[in-house]
Design a protein around this motif. Structure first.
Motif, short mmCIF file in Angstrom:
data_model
loop_
_atom_site.label_atom_id
_atom_site.label_comp_id
_atom_site.label_asym_id
_atom_site.label_seq_id
_atom_site.Cartn_x
_atom_site.Cartn_y
_atom_site.Cartn_z
N ALA A 1 -18.26 5.39 -2.61
CA ALA A 1 -17.41 6.58 -2.57
C ALA A 1 -16.17 6.36 -1.71
CB ALA A 1 -18.21 7.77 -2.03
N VAL A 2 -16.29 5.52 -0.67
CA VAL A 2 -15.16 5.30 0.24
C VAL A 2 -14.19 4.26 -0.31
CG1 VAL A 2 -14.55 4.46 2.54
CG2 VAL A 2 -16.48 6.02 2.25
N LEU A 3 -14.69 3.27 -1.06
CA LEU A 3 -13.85 2.16 -1.52
C LEU A 3 -12.62 2.61 -2.31
CD1 LEU A 3 -13.41 -0.85 -1.72
CD2 LEU A 3 -14.88 -0.89 -3.75
N PRO A 4 -12.73 3.55 -3.27
CA PRO A 4 -11.51 3.98 -3.97
C PRO A 4 -10.43 4.54 -3.05
CG PRO A 4 -13.45 4.72 -5.15
CD PRO A 4 -13.92 4.19 -3.84
N TYR A 5 -10.86 5.29 -2.02
CA TYR A 5 -9.89 5.85 -1.09
C TYR A 5 -9.22 4.75 -0.26
CZ TYR A 5 -12.02 10.32 -2.30
OH TYR A 5 -12.48 11.41 -2.98
N LEU A 6 -9.99 3.71 0.10
CA LEU A 6 -9.40 2.60 0.84
C LEU A 6 -8.37 1.86 0.00
CD1 LEU A 6 -12.56 1.15 2.65
CD2 LEU A 6 -10.75 2.59 3.62
N LEU A 7 -8.65 1.72 -1.29
CA LEU A 7 -7.71 1.03 -2.18
C LEU A 7 -6.44 1.83 -2.40
CD1 LEU A 7 -10.22 -0.35 -4.85
CD2 LEU A 7 -9.13 -1.62 -2.99
N VAL A 8 -6.57 3.16 -2.43
CA VAL A 8 -5.42 4.03 -2.67
C VAL A 8 -4.63 4.30 -1.39
CG1 VAL A 8 -4.73 6.32 -3.50
CG2 VAL A 8 -6.54 5.08 -4.65
N ALA A 9 -5.26 4.06 -0.23
CA ALA A 9 -4.62 4.39 1.05
C ALA A 9 -3.24 3.74 1.23
CB ALA A 9 -5.55 4.01 2.20
N PRO A 10 -3.05 2.44 0.91
CA PRO A 10 -1.69 1.87 1.07
C PRO A 10 -0.65 2.58 0.22
CG PRO A 10 -3.32 0.13 0.83
CD PRO A 10 -4.03 1.41 0.52
N LEU A 11 -1.02 2.96 -1.00
CA LEU A 11 -0.08 3.67 -1.86
C LEU A 11 0.26 5.04 -1.28
CD1 LEU A 11 1.53 3.94 -4.48
CD2 LEU A 11 -0.57 4.75 -5.60
N ILE A 12 -0.75 5.75 -0.78
CA ILE A 12 -0.51 7.06 -0.17
C ILE A 12 0.40 6.92 1.05
CG2 ILE A 12 -1.61 9.02 0.98
CD1 ILE A 12 -4.03 8.59 -0.78
#
Length: 325
Positions: A31-42
């Protein structure tokens, strides 16, 4: 003689109490991995857009003019700039004009783009490739170059459009000064905006059309549904997410048209009668040096854009959530 008994160690089996924490940990990591991957873009979006928007809002609360551009300390005026903008009748005229222009340009862009996307699914391979290459060339052409071409086509004395209209039964259109009247300017600008918007619309909708299952269309055909009914009740609901995304982009882009109007205004037409929100903000800020007023108006336009598209965005996210479930 007795057979020897060999003791073998049996691997201990994990109990349900031991496997449950492992499963929960794996689910938590997943559940956390997608947010970590999107974090640089955000983070990039926040830095590239959030900081300028914050500076714009701060400037909208200040009396920021030409003196402040050369280092003078700005004066805090609170929401006085907003009150000045919102009580300006000219702003509301420009806003209404921009809404009308956006509605016409975005609607025509979506209708023509959808028709061309449907055409791509019916023509031969070579015709489809030719049309796609043409659309890519249109997309790659800078807006300023496009406007030069359209201005030439609508030129009063040498334009191809006037020549064609005069030859097909409209003799009064020979020498018609398109760039000297507000209606002519908005007509050329709308055509240029639609022309530049078609590639993205066609490619997005055509991509969605290729994902529609042929079995569903064949079943509707066997049930006696005609082409229009198949499109309205089968195809359109399936491609609605793509249509909504590109439609939302069109509303946002067409509401802040700048280059097309600004270039046409240089031909001598009345600026006051042809201003849209993009050019109006530019002329208040750059033209008159009232950066505080321009920032306030830009913030108001941002809020109004969000209000106009909020239901559209909410519906789009709701459909994506239903599709994921």
């Amino acid at each position: 003689m007795s057979t020897p008994i060999i003791d073998t160690e049996v691997a201990p089996q994990a109990t349900p109490q031991q496997t449950a924490p492992r499963t929960r940990r794996r689910r938590a990591r997943g559940a956390v991995l997608p947010y970590l991957l999107v974090a640089p873009l955000i983070l990039a979006v926040v830095v590239a857009l959030g900081w300028p928007l914050l500076q714009q809002f701060v400037m909208s609360l200040q009396n920021f003019g030409l003196e402040q551009q050369f280092g003078a300390e700005p004066e805090w005026v609170g929401f006085s700039n907003y009150a000045k903008i919102l009580t300006d009748p000219t702003m509301w005229i420009v806003f209404g004009r921009s809404i009308l222009f956006c509605a016409v340009a975005a609607s025509l862009s979506m209708v023509i783009g959808m028709l061309l996307a449907l055409l791509l699914t019916k023509v031969s391979t070579w015709a489809r490739i030719t049309l796609q290459v043409t659309l890519l060339l249109v997309w790659a052409m800078p807006a300023l170059v496009t406007m030069v071409i359209w201005q030439w086509l609508f030129d009063a004395r040498y334009g191809l459009i006037n020549w064609i209209l005069a030859r097909i039964g409209f003799p009064d259109m020979a020498g018609y000064p398109w760039t000297s009247t507000p209606l002519g300017v908005f007509t050329i600008a709308a055509i240029a905006v639609i022309w530049g918007s078609l590639p993205l619309i066609v490619f997005m909708i055509h991509s969605a059309l290729t994902q529609v299952p042929t079995e569903v269309l064949e079943a509707a055909d066997l049930d006696g549904a005609g082409p229009w009914k198949r499109f309205r009740e089968v195809t359109l609901p399936l491609i609605t997410p793509a249509v909504m995304i590109v439609g939302l982009l069109q509303i946002v882009w067409d509401l802040r048209v700048f280059t097309q109007i600004y270039v046409l205004q240089q031909a001598g037409v009345s600026v006051e009668e042809t201003n849209l929100l993009g050019t109006y903000i530019y002329r208040i800020g750059i033209g008159q040096g009232e950066y505080g007023d321009a920032s306030a108006l830009a913030t108001v336009v941002l809020i109004l854009t969000l209000l106009l598209t909020w239901k559209y965005i909410a519906k789009m996210f709701a459909q994506q959530k239903e599709a994921s479930q």
